[in-house]
Design a protein around this motif. Structure first.
Motif, PDB file in Angstrom:
ATOM      1  N   TYR A 118     -30.754  48.235  21.349  1.00  0.00           N
ATOM      2  CA  TYR A 118     -29.586  47.490  21.814  1.00  0.00           C
ATOM      3  C   TYR A 118     -29.107  47.860  23.361  1.00  0.00           C
ATOM      4  N   LYS A 119     -28.970  49.415  23.416  1.00  0.00           N
ATOM      5  CA  LYS A 119     -28.536  49.858  24.723  1.00  0.00           C
ATOM      6  C   LYS A 119     -29.529  49.589  25.878  1.00  0.00           C
ATOM      7  N   LYS A 120     -30.664  49.554  25.574  1.00  0.00           N
ATOM      8  CA  LYS A 120     -31.737  49.152  26.568  1.00  0.00           C
ATOM      9  C   LYS A 120     -31.489  47.454  26.957  1.00  0.00           C
ATOM     10  N   ARG A 121     -31.423  46.790  25.963  1.00  0.00           N
ATOM     11  CA  ARG A 121     -31.253  45.496  25.874  1.00  0.00           C
ATOM     12  C   ARG A 121     -30.169  44.863  26.576  1.00  0.00           C
ATOM     13  N   TYR A 122     -29.070  45.412  26.129  1.00  0.00           N
ATOM     14  CA  TYR A 122     -27.626  44.737  26.374  1.00  0.00           C
ATOM     15  C   TYR A 122     -26.696  45.836  27.295  1.00  0.00           C
ATOM     16  N   GLY A 123     -27.207  46.821  27.563  1.00  0.00           N
ATOM     17  CA  GLY A 123     -26.457  47.757  28.469  1.00  0.00           C
ATOM     18  C   GLY A 123     -24.889  48.036  27.933  1.00  0.00           C
ATOM     19  N   THR A 124     -25.059  48.591  26.574  1.00  0.00           N
ATOM     20  CA  THR A 124     -23.553  48.540  25.918  1.00  0.00           C
ATOM     21  C   THR A 124     -22.567  49.328  26.912  1.00  0.00           C
ATOM     22  N   SER A 125     -21.170  49.043  26.562  1.00  0.00           N
ATOM     23  CA  SER A 125     -20.164  49.748  26.560  1.00  0.00           C
ATOM     24  C   SER A 125     -19.145  50.073  25.745  1.00  0.00           C
ATOM     25  N   ARG A 126     -18.491  50.959  25.964  1.00  0.00           N
ATOM     26  CA  ARG A 126     -17.596  51.359  24.669  1.00  0.00           C
ATOM     27  C   ARG A 126     -16.169  50.887  24.612  1.00  0.00           C
ATOM     28  N   LYS A 145     -16.612  51.586  18.902  1.00  0.00           N
ATOM     29  CA  LYS A 145     -16.909  50.235  19.325  1.00  0.00           C
ATOM     30  C   LYS A 145     -17.731  50.043  20.410  1.00  0.00           C
ATOM     31  N   LYS A 146     -18.868  49.296  20.329  1.00  0.00           N
ATOM     32  CA  LYS A 146     -19.600  49.048  21.588  1.00  0.00           C
ATOM     33  C   LYS A 146     -19.695  47.431  21.674  1.00  0.00           C
ATOM     34  N   GLN A 147     -20.055  47.102  23.074  1.00  0.00           N
ATOM     35  CA  GLN A 147     -20.026  45.608  23.334  1.00  0.00           C
ATOM     36  C   GLN A 147     -21.352  45.521  24.266  1.00  0.00           C
TER      37      GLN A 147
END
Ligand SMILES: [Zn+2]
Lengths: 386, 609
Positions: free
Chosen positions: B298-306, B317-319
């Motif tokens: 998910y992090k790689k594909r969507y570049g998550t933030s918290r 929570k991550k977005q």
């Protein structure tokens, strides 16, 4: 669970914290099981009946702990306040009470994990397993040791030593062995290129670290870098029992399976990236901890905050002492340790312990760890006039 | 807004102890005020419970239980069945991770007591507005909303909001405070419909959204401006430092691979390597595609933030970059492994859809998995979304699936395909891989629930110490103690995650600093025991006994998926029953799992069994 209570009773004896037959451990699931019969179980049963726990440990520690406790509780103190990281983080303070009756014990254990009853013993509990009680017991011994020796050095420097403390120190001194040990026979020779060899080497190094008493409560952590993977001991794992407790963690974070890895994974990882080390042993050797807290700057503006921010870089025998708390918070040692590891044989974290790097196996890391502790120990006894 | 204000009250209530001694306030931590709203009569009432009552039940789950008890034998749809929102004494103070609240009623899904701890800002706003809690009863003639602004309460007509998804409700209301609402799923009778807070936080389990719908209550907004009095701010600061220090020392919370960095999804790889990831509706415990469906992917594909709850620094929570929520671990696991879905985007969209329709992701995914097993149809990709839409609208297959997997499987004559306890579906921890979890799922007072005792803490995450996950030895008491602990955590109302590192020892210090009430770790634990036993008494009044404290037979007859050097055998039925019998003894229940007068008296609980 009978196996568990026997195991921890034996372990307390094996590591020299208790005399044979001293540990009394009870475990309660539906019914209480004790590791041995003892008249005290009548009173301790009442403790089980009064608070919500599942394990109790009561034991008189061996010398020198007994003498130290006697001294530290000499004038009706209700608690001891050691300043080391272990106490600060997990135990907060070490309550003391006078007699081993259920009411006294219950009152203390309602709010803290341990109770020291001078001349009778230390009592601790668990809500999950007797291992918690064992860890707390061993932590109390460690903290008492650090507190006693730190106070002695401080009061000696301040010129406030009492005859009573001098006498207690002389008594204690008899029980502290002259020199730790000779350096060990070589550990497994690296570099290790297969996972099973890495794991065996970590297990061996962990066991040696405990055998040489370079860690308290058997915590600390050990890691090895093979290629792009760090193999590291798991959180809450005893260094003398690392079988099945080593997590492979990819350097690029592509798996979170190592979420059970040591709280210091980040510090290890950064150290590998910044220094090119191949292995790291982290222990809590007592005199390194004691000496790290010896500072001659009573008027320092950060006094009382030394564990979080120290404005000066201090050294013992060329080994830097850095501030930093356990883990990865804003004051975490992961922010201070890795840079200090560059160009130094090892690093002491204030009030906490030593991080020692190795190149391709654990022999040099172990020698460094042992060397730093021996050096700190020699320095200590030189400073107190031996 | 086209709404007409039909009822409006200004509720000037003397602040307890405004007269006082010394520091100006008699009550600290609590507000000392509970708001009662009757939607049938459109009337309100303010109750001022004495501090003794508050200290005894603490708040949150504990206090909610006292308002639920008199009505617990009513049907969940009875207008007199209350919907209870309750904060705790630590909310709206600097106590760490204490911005939560409890929502409770009788569960439409299980028929047991229903309660759920929820984050976001609602608890904080409620406290700011001067209320410890709100008890809503009755039934509005048409869809309505409740608007609370400090000491003003309005009941607002809202027929035009019927059918609105939760995200649209939040946008529509544009409050500077906090919102609570239900989505179409609840309106359409989905048994596992949830209550949505601030558009992102879910009171997910137990189907409490349906209780809202039964009252024709579409939404609430709460805006407050007050402060919560803290008895000893200096002492609270010290307690806070103790807690922060422990959180920072915790690899699972604050570590590189922990929840702060990866969200609760941090558990995903671990469940995979431990071979306890429920796969193909619990027919396997290992998912071959897990390596490409993990939080790193998910992090790689969507570049998550918290992001995270008010008053929390863990920020679990991550977005995604475009603001969609990265699913929680349970959702991440069930919408991948449980359905054998290998597409990340489907998981994100399924999660989004469940949230917008307003239904519990765990039960929704598990109900689809049950459907897949019974029909033999592979439910992946768009089919997942189609079926979720059908459930949310109660149309086609959804008409039956919306009743939950237990009803559905029974109707299809294959009850064993519903992997549920008391009608509520299991979370993403296979009980064959953690025996404490097996016992905890069975004994939970709200149907299968991983959070009541969370034995994953010691069985998998090694906190506070590791236990043998393939053994029942000692687990009965451990589960009982953990249930007591989490009951008090849900009453304080703090976050359970933080208790993977801190303990009641530190929180007792915070509680006393805030309220001025003397306490200790053990005093709080004793309150937790009382609160949990109260659950058992209420459930017994509705006929729940040992027969309901059981697991689906699959776990006793079929093995999980073994790995290199280890097997995952079926649970041993005799050992499980032995552990459960021990649990009953330890909990002070009789051999049938029913409460006893003796224990009720010991815990000073009202007895009408
Ligand atoms: Zn350490």
């Amino acid at each position: 669970m009978e196996g568990m209570i026997r195991k921890y009773a034996d372990k307390l004896v094996k590591v020299g914290l208790c005399e044979p037959d001293a540990p009394l451990i009870g475990f309660l699931d539906a019914d209480v099981v004790w590791n041995r019969p003892d008249p005290l179980t009548v009173e301790l049963q009442k403790v089980f009946d009064s608070i919500i726990i599942n394990s109790l440990l009561f034991a008189l520690p061996t010398e020198p702990y007994r003498t130290m406790i006697r001294y530290l509780s000499r004038s009706g103190e209700t608690a001891i306040y050691p300043k080391d990281c272990e106490t600060r983080t997990f135990l907060h303070d070490l309550p003391i009470a006078g007699s081993p009756d259920a009411a006294t014990i219950v009152a203390a254990l309602k709010r803290r994990k341990t109770l020291i009853i001078p001349e009778h013993g230390i009592i601790t509990f668990g809500t999950v397993s007797p291992e918690q009680a064992f860890i707390f017991y061993s932590s109390v011994c460690f903290s008492v040791f650090v507190k006693f020796f730190s106070d002695y050095l401080l009061q000696l420097k301040q010129g406030t030593l009492t005859d009573e403390f001098r006498q207690a120190f002389r008594d204690v001194r008899r029980y502290v062995p002259e020199r730790i040990h000779q350096p060990p026979a070589r550990l497994a020779v690296g570099p290790f290129t297969q996972e099973n060899r890495v794991i065996e080497a970590i297990i061996e190094a962990g066991a040696k670290t405990v055998e040489y008493e370079l860690v308290d409560s058997f915590f600390g952590n050990i890691s090895y870098r093979m290629g792009d993977t760090i193999y590291i001991s798991q959180t809450s794992s005893s260094l003398d029992e690392l079988g099945g407790c080593i997590d492979p963690c990819p350097l690029d974070g592509s798996s979170c399976a190592g979420v059970t890895a040591s709280s210091e994974l980040k510090a290890h990882r950064e150290t590998y990236l910044q220094t090119g080390a191949g292995s790291i042993i982290h222990g809590h050797p007592k005199f390194s901890v004691i000496m790290s807290m010896d500072c001659d700057e009573p008027d320092c503006e950060q006094r009382g905050e030394c564990h979080r921010r120290c404005p000066r870089t201090r050294y013992i025998d060329g080994v830097p002492i850095v501030p930093g708390e356990v883990g990865t918070g804003p004051f975490g040692l992961c922010n201070t340790l890795p840079a200090a590891m560059v160009g130094h044989p090892g690093v002491i974290v204030y009030g906490h312990g030593v991080f020692a790097p190795g190149k391709v196996d654990f022999t040099d890391a172990f020698d460094t760890l042992l060397g730093i502790e021996t050096g700190c120990r020699d320095t200590y006894f030189r400073m107190v006039g031996e | 807004m086209p709404e007409a204000y039909v009822s409006m009250w200004k509720l000037r209530v003397p602040v307890p102890g405004a007269s006082d001694e010394g520091d100006g306030v008699l009550m600290h931590g609590w507000c000392g005020k509970i708001l009662h709203i009757d939607l049938t009569t459109r009337s309100v009432r303010v109750e001022q419970p004495p501090v003794e009552t508050l200290a005894r039940w603490i708040g949150g789950k504990g206090l909610a239980g006292t308002y639920l008890r008199p009505h617990i034998t009513r049907d969940w749809s009875d207008p007199l069945m209350p919907l209870i929102l309750m904060t705790g004494p630590l909310v709206n103070t600097p106590s760490p991770t204490s911005g939560r609240m409890c929502i409770a009623s009788r569960s439409p899904l299980t028929g047991t007591i229903g309660d759920t701890s929820v984050g976001g800002t609602l608890g904080t706003q409620l406290k700011k507005a001067g209320w410890d809690g709100i008890v809503i009863s009755g039934r509005s003639a048409d869809w309505c909303g409740i608007v609370i602004d400090d000491d003003t309460c309005n009941i607002v007509e809202a027929p035009d909001m019927k059918g609105m998804t939760t995200d649209r409700v939040a946008n529509h209301l544009k409050t500077r405070g906090s919102t609570l609402c239900i989505g179409p799923a609840a309106e359409n009778g989905v048994r596992f419909s949830c209550i949505s807070i601030d558009g992102h936080y879910l009171a997910g389990r137990n189907g409490l959204g349906l209780v809202c719908a039964a009252k024709n209550l579409k939404y609430m907004t709460i805006t407050g401006s007050g402060r919560t009095s803290v008895k000893d701010p200096e002492e609270l600061k010290l307690a806070r430092e103790d807690i922060f220090r422990l959180v920072a020392a915790s690899p699972i919370l604050f570590g590189e691979l922990g929840i702060t960095n990866y969200g609760t999804g941090a558990l995903y790889d671990l469940m995979d390597t431990r071979h306890m990831m429920p796969t193909d509706n619990f027919r396997k415990t290992w998912f071959d595609a897990a390596g490409t469906m993990n939080p790193y992917a998910y992090k790689k594909r969507y570049g998550t933030s918290r992001t995270g709850c008010r008053g929390c620094h863990i920020l679990c929570k991550k977005q995604t970059g475009d603001g969609r929520a990265i699913p929680e671990f349970e959702t991440m696991s069930h919408f991948s492994a449980l359905l054998h879905n290998e597409d990340l985007e489907t998981v994100i969209e399924a999660n989004r859809l469940c949230n917008q329709l307003g239904m519990d992701t765990i039960s929704a995914a598990a109900t689809l998995a049950c459907y897949s097993e019974i029909t033999g149809e592979k439910v992946t990709g768009d089919r997942v979304l189609d079926l979720l839409n059908a459930i949310g609208s109660g149309s086609s297959e959804g008409a039956l699936l919306k009743e939950g997997s237990a009803h559905y499987a029974a109707a299809k004559g294959q009850p064993e395909a519903s992997i549920s306890v008391k009608g509520q579906e299991l979370a993403a921890y296979d009980p064959r891989g953690a025996y404490g979890m097996a016992l905890a799922y069975a004994t939970s007072t709200r149907g299968a629930c991983h959070l009541r005792a969370y034995p994953i803490g010691h069985e998998i995450l090694r906190k506070p110490v590791a236990t043998d996950r393939f053994s029942f030895s000692g687990k009965a008491r451990i589960i009982k103690i953990s249930e007591d602990m989490n009951a008090v955590v849900d009453s304080l109302t703090a976050c359970k995650f933080v208790f993977l590192s801190a303990s009641l020892e530190e929180y007792a210090r915070a509680y006393t600093a805030v309220t001025g009430e003397p306490s200790s770790a053990q005093d709080l634990l004793a309150a937790g025991e009382r609160i949990y036993y109260h659950d058992r008494i209420m459930n017994a009044l509705n006929g729940f006994d040992a027969g309901a404290d059981d697991l689906p037979m699959r776990f006793f007859t079929e093995p999980g998926t073994g790995g290199a050097g280890f097997e995952v055998p079926p649970l041993n039925r005799a050992e499980f029953l032995d552990a459960r019998a021990k649990y009953y003894r330890i909990r002070g229940l009789d051999a049938s799992g029913l409460p006893t007068r003796e224990t009720a008296d010991r815990l000073e609980l009202e007895w009408n069994g």
